[in-house]
Design a protein around this motif. Structure first.
Motif, mmCIF file in Angstrom:
data_model
loop_
_atom_site.group_PDB
_atom_site.id
_atom_site.type_symbol
_atom_site.label_atom_id
_atom_site.label_comp_id
_atom_site.label_asym_id
_atom_site.label_seq_id
_atom_site.Cartn_x
_atom_site.Cartn_y
_atom_site.Cartn_z
ATOM 1 N N ALA A 1 0.404 7.591 -1.312
ATOM 2 C CA ALA A 1 -0.202 6.333 -1.752
ATOM 3 C C ALA A 1 -1.150 5.789 -0.693
ATOM 4 O O ALA A 1 -2.253 5.315 -1.010
ATOM 5 C CB ALA A 1 0.894 5.314 -2.056
ATOM 6 N N LEU A 2 -0.749 5.868 0.565
ATOM 7 C CA LEU A 2 -1.599 5.351 1.640
ATOM 8 C C LEU A 2 -2.875 6.185 1.788
ATOM 9 O O LEU A 2 -3.951 5.645 2.059
ATOM 10 C CB LEU A 2 -0.818 5.317 2.953
ATOM 11 C CG LEU A 2 -1.478 4.556 4.103
ATOM 12 C CD1 LEU A 2 -1.760 3.104 3.735
ATOM 13 C CD2 LEU A 2 -0.610 4.629 5.360
ATOM 14 N N SER A 3 -2.759 7.485 1.573
ATOM 15 C CA SER A 3 -3.952 8.345 1.618
ATOM 16 C C SER A 3 -4.956 7.925 0.550
ATOM 17 O O SER A 3 -6.163 7.850 0.812
ATOM 18 C CB SER A 3 -3.564 9.811 1.409
ATOM 19 O OG SER A 3 -2.832 10.289 2.507
ATOM 20 N N ALA A 4 -4.456 7.662 -0.663
ATOM 21 C CA ALA A 4 -5.341 7.235 -1.751
ATOM 22 C C ALA A 4 -5.966 5.879 -1.435
ATOM 23 O O ALA A 4 -7.170 5.669 -1.656
ATOM 24 C CB ALA A 4 -4.558 7.180 -3.061
ATOM 25 N N LEU A 5 -5.158 4.966 -0.906
ATOM 26 C CA LEU A 5 -5.681 3.641 -0.562
ATOM 27 C C LEU A 5 -6.776 3.750 0.493
ATOM 28 O O LEU A 5 -7.824 3.100 0.391
ATOM 29 C CB LEU A 5 -4.545 2.742 -0.057
ATOM 30 C CG LEU A 5 -4.929 1.285 0.183
ATOM 31 C CD1 LEU A 5 -5.089 0.540 -1.139
ATOM 32 C CD2 LEU A 5 -3.894 0.574 1.053
ATOM 33 N N GLU B 1 -6.000 -5.915 -3.297
ATOM 34 C CA GLU B 1 -5.741 -4.645 -2.608
ATOM 35 C C GLU B 1 -4.244 -4.366 -2.489
ATOM 36 O O GLU B 1 -3.804 -3.227 -2.655
ATOM 37 C CB GLU B 1 -6.380 -4.641 -1.215
ATOM 38 C CG GLU B 1 -6.113 -3.338 -0.467
ATOM 39 C CD GLU B 1 -6.756 -3.257 0.901
ATOM 40 O OE1 GLU B 1 -6.044 -2.865 1.858
ATOM 41 O OE2 GLU B 1 -7.954 -3.574 1.020
ATOM 42 N N SER B 2 -3.458 -5.390 -2.202
ATOM 43 C CA SER B 2 -2.014 -5.176 -2.082
ATOM 44 C C SER B 2 -1.411 -4.697 -3.401
ATOM 45 O O SER B 2 -0.546 -3.808 -3.429
ATOM 46 C CB SER B 2 -1.320 -6.464 -1.627
ATOM 47 O OG SER B 2 -1.636 -6.749 -0.277
ATOM 48 N N LEU B 3 -1.845 -5.283 -4.505
ATOM 49 C CA LEU B 3 -1.338 -4.836 -5.811
ATOM 50 C C LEU B 3 -1.817 -3.414 -6.127
ATOM 51 O O LEU B 3 -1.060 -2.606 -6.682
ATOM 52 C CB LEU B 3 -1.768 -5.806 -6.910
ATOM 53 C CG LEU B 3 -0.716 -6.870 -7.258
ATOM 54 C CD1 LEU B 3 -1.319 -7.930 -8.177
ATOM 55 C CD2 LEU B 3 0.509 -6.241 -7.920
ATOM 56 N N VAL B 4 -3.053 -3.092 -5.769
ATOM 57 C CA VAL B 4 -3.540 -1.723 -5.935
ATOM 58 C C VAL B 4 -2.653 -0.763 -5.140
ATOM 59 O O VAL B 4 -2.247 0.293 -5.637
ATOM 60 C CB VAL B 4 -5.005 -1.598 -5.477
ATOM 61 C CG1 VAL B 4 -5.439 -0.133 -5.387
ATOM 62 C CG2 VAL B 4 -5.921 -2.359 -6.437
ATOM 63 N N HIS B 5 -2.333 -1.143 -3.914
ATOM 64 C CA HIS B 5 -1.470 -0.316 -3.050
ATOM 65 C C HIS B 5 -0.118 -0.069 -3.713
ATOM 66 O O HIS B 5 0.383 1.067 -3.743
ATOM 67 C CB HIS B 5 -1.296 -1.038 -1.704
ATOM 68 C CG HIS B 5 -0.696 -0.191 -0.630
ATOM 69 N ND1 HIS B 5 -0.523 -0.639 0.663
ATOM 70 C CD2 HIS B 5 -0.196 1.075 -0.650
ATOM 71 C CE1 HIS B 5 0.043 0.316 1.386
ATOM 72 N NE2 HIS B 5 0.254 1.361 0.613
ATOM 73 N N ILE B 6 0.470 -1.101 -4.283
ATOM 74 C CA ILE B 6 1.775 -0.952 -4.926
ATOM 75 C C ILE B 6 1.676 -0.055 -6.161
ATOM 76 O O ILE B 6 2.549 0.793 -6.395
ATOM 77 C CB ILE B 6 2.372 -2.331 -5.279
ATOM 78 C CG1 ILE B 6 2.598 -3.161 -4.011
ATOM 79 C CG2 ILE B 6 3.707 -2.165 -6.023
ATOM 80 C CD1 ILE B 6 2.861 -4.636 -4.276
ATOM 81 N N ILE B 7 0.611 -0.207 -6.941
ATOM 82 C CA ILE B 7 0.410 0.675 -8.099
ATOM 83 C C ILE B 7 0.305 2.128 -7.640
ATOM 84 O O ILE B 7 0.892 3.038 -8.233
ATOM 85 C CB ILE B 7 -0.843 0.250 -8.897
ATOM 86 C CG1 ILE B 7 -0.592 -1.080 -9.617
ATOM 87 C CG2 ILE B 7 -1.248 1.334 -9.902
ATOM 88 C CD1 ILE B 7 -1.833 -1.705 -10.232
ATOM 89 N N LEU B 8 -0.434 2.350 -6.558
ATOM 90 C CA LEU B 8 -0.567 3.714 -6.031
ATOM 91 C C LEU B 8 0.778 4.278 -5.561
ATOM 92 O O LEU B 8 0.982 5.498 -5.573
ATOM 93 C CB LEU B 8 -1.573 3.728 -4.878
ATOM 94 C CG LEU B 8 -3.035 3.483 -5.265
ATOM 95 C CD1 LEU B 8 -3.896 3.318 -4.010
ATOM 96 C CD2 LEU B 8 -3.581 4.610 -6.135
ATOM 97 N N GLU B 9 1.694 3.400 -5.147
ATOM 98 C CA GLU B 9 3.007 3.845 -4.658
ATOM 99 C C GLU B 9 3.978 4.206 -5.777
ATOM 100 O O GLU B 9 5.046 4.759 -5.503
ATOM 101 C CB GLU B 9 3.628 2.755 -3.775
ATOM 102 C CG GLU B 9 2.952 2.618 -2.422
ATOM 103 C CD GLU B 9 3.481 1.442 -1.606
ATOM 104 O OE1 GLU B 9 3.421 1.528 -0.371
ATOM 105 O OE2 GLU B 9 3.932 0.440 -2.200
ATOM 106 N N GLN B 10 3.629 3.904 -7.013
ATOM 107 C CA GLN B 10 4.529 4.198 -8.127
ATOM 108 C C GLN B 10 4.816 5.698 -8.207
ATOM 109 O O GLN B 10 3.910 6.502 -8.375
ATOM 110 C CB GLN B 10 3.918 3.736 -9.457
ATOM 111 C CG GLN B 10 3.746 2.242 -9.607
ATOM 112 C CD GLN B 10 2.943 1.879 -10.846
ATOM 113 O OE1 GLN B 10 2.441 2.729 -11.556
ATOM 114 N NE2 GLN B 10 2.808 0.586 -11.103
ATOM 115 N N GLN B 11 6.083 6.057 -8.035
ATOM 116 C CA GLN B 11 6.576 7.427 -8.272
ATOM 117 C C GLN B 11 5.923 8.498 -7.403
ATOM 118 O O GLN B 11 5.895 9.668 -7.772
ATOM 119 C CB GLN B 11 6.421 7.782 -9.760
ATOM 120 C CG GLN B 11 7.227 6.853 -10.656
ATOM 121 C CD GLN B 11 7.069 7.178 -12.118
ATOM 122 O OE1 GLN B 11 5.996 7.531 -12.575
ATOM 123 N NE2 GLN B 11 8.148 7.053 -12.880
ATOM 124 N N VAL B 12 5.385 8.097 -6.243
ATOM 125 C CA VAL B 12 4.882 9.086 -5.284
ATOM 126 C C VAL B 12 5.363 8.686 -3.891
ATOM 127 O O VAL B 12 5.899 7.596 -3.689
ATOM 128 C CB VAL B 12 3.337 9.186 -5.288
ATOM 129 C CG1 VAL B 12 2.809 9.577 -6.656
ATOM 130 C CG2 VAL B 12 2.692 7.891 -4.804
#
Length: 218
Positions: free
Chosen positions: A60-64, A44-55
């Motif tokens: 990113a937190l909304s998507a997570l 989950e933490s890595l997914v969170h970081i991927i979601l944070e790329q360039q946004v």
């Protein structure tokens, strides 16, 4: 294994950095110690970081959170059960959906073992992760810093860090990233904690105020 920082050593490392650089001392004197930002060593933490790329962090937190609502627990197996359309409903772009699923498949196949990373050096972890599509140096840097508490990373690809160091040291806007890397060398072997101080300084500005709550919640 590379040196780590912990909640016990964090403030003393900040103090040591303040003796190395008067600008970091200014941050500490003016704004106090930065929060001890960390995340668990999980998929989950890595997914969170991927979601944070360039946004933004908020996006990113909304998507997570949407993913959490959909699958309850963000695991590789549960993510792979989602269709691309369902991922889009969770605010995941087509590209990031692919990146997250590549990561999930790599973990399930055993190509990536997050627990084993805890015993590897930073370069070896970087080789494993950047072999996956969609994971670059910034993603690895943030993972190493937040999930494994590795002490000597400088994420030169991070816009907030770049803006913070230019503002703190009154550098021209056109200053090259290579010059920033050279400046950061004086903070070895604690460049991660120096970066935490820089993020703390950046967030102290009124301009990124909406980010403050997001980072506090990490």
């Amino acid at each position: 294994m590379p040196e780590q920082f912990t909640p016990v050593t964090y403030h003393s490392i900040c103090d040591e950095l303040a003796t190395m650089d008067t600008d970091l001392a200014y941050i500490l004197q003016t704004y106090g110690y930065p929060p001890f930002w960390s995340r668990p060593n999980t998929f989950e933490s890595l997914v969170h970081i991927i979601l944070e790329q360039q946004v933004s962090l908020a996006s990113a937190l909304s998507a997570l959170n949407k993913l959490r609502e959909r699958v309850q627990e963000i695991t590789p197996a549960r993510i792979l059960l989602l269709t691309d359309a369902e991922m889009r409903e969770c605010y995941c772009s087509r590209q990031k959906t692919a990146y997250i699923k590549y990561l999930a498949e790599a973990i399930i196949s055993g190509q990536i073992n997050l627990a084993a990373f805890e015993q590897m050096d930073d370069d070896e972890i970087r080789r494993h992760l950047t072999a996956l599509k969609g994971i670059g140096n910034w993603t690895v840097d943030v993972y190493l810093m937040f999930a494994l508490q590795r002490a000597d990373l400088f994420p030169v690809g991070d816009l907030a860090i770049v803006n913070a160091i230019k503002g703190l040291k009154s550098l021209p806007k056109e200053t090259a990233k290579e010059a920033l890397v050279i400046i950061a060398e004086q903070w070895q072997p604690y460049r991660t904690v120096a970066s935490m101080l820089l993020w703390h300084y950046y967030l102290a500005s009124p301009k990124p105020a909406p980010l403050k709550k997001i980072l506090k919640d990490l």
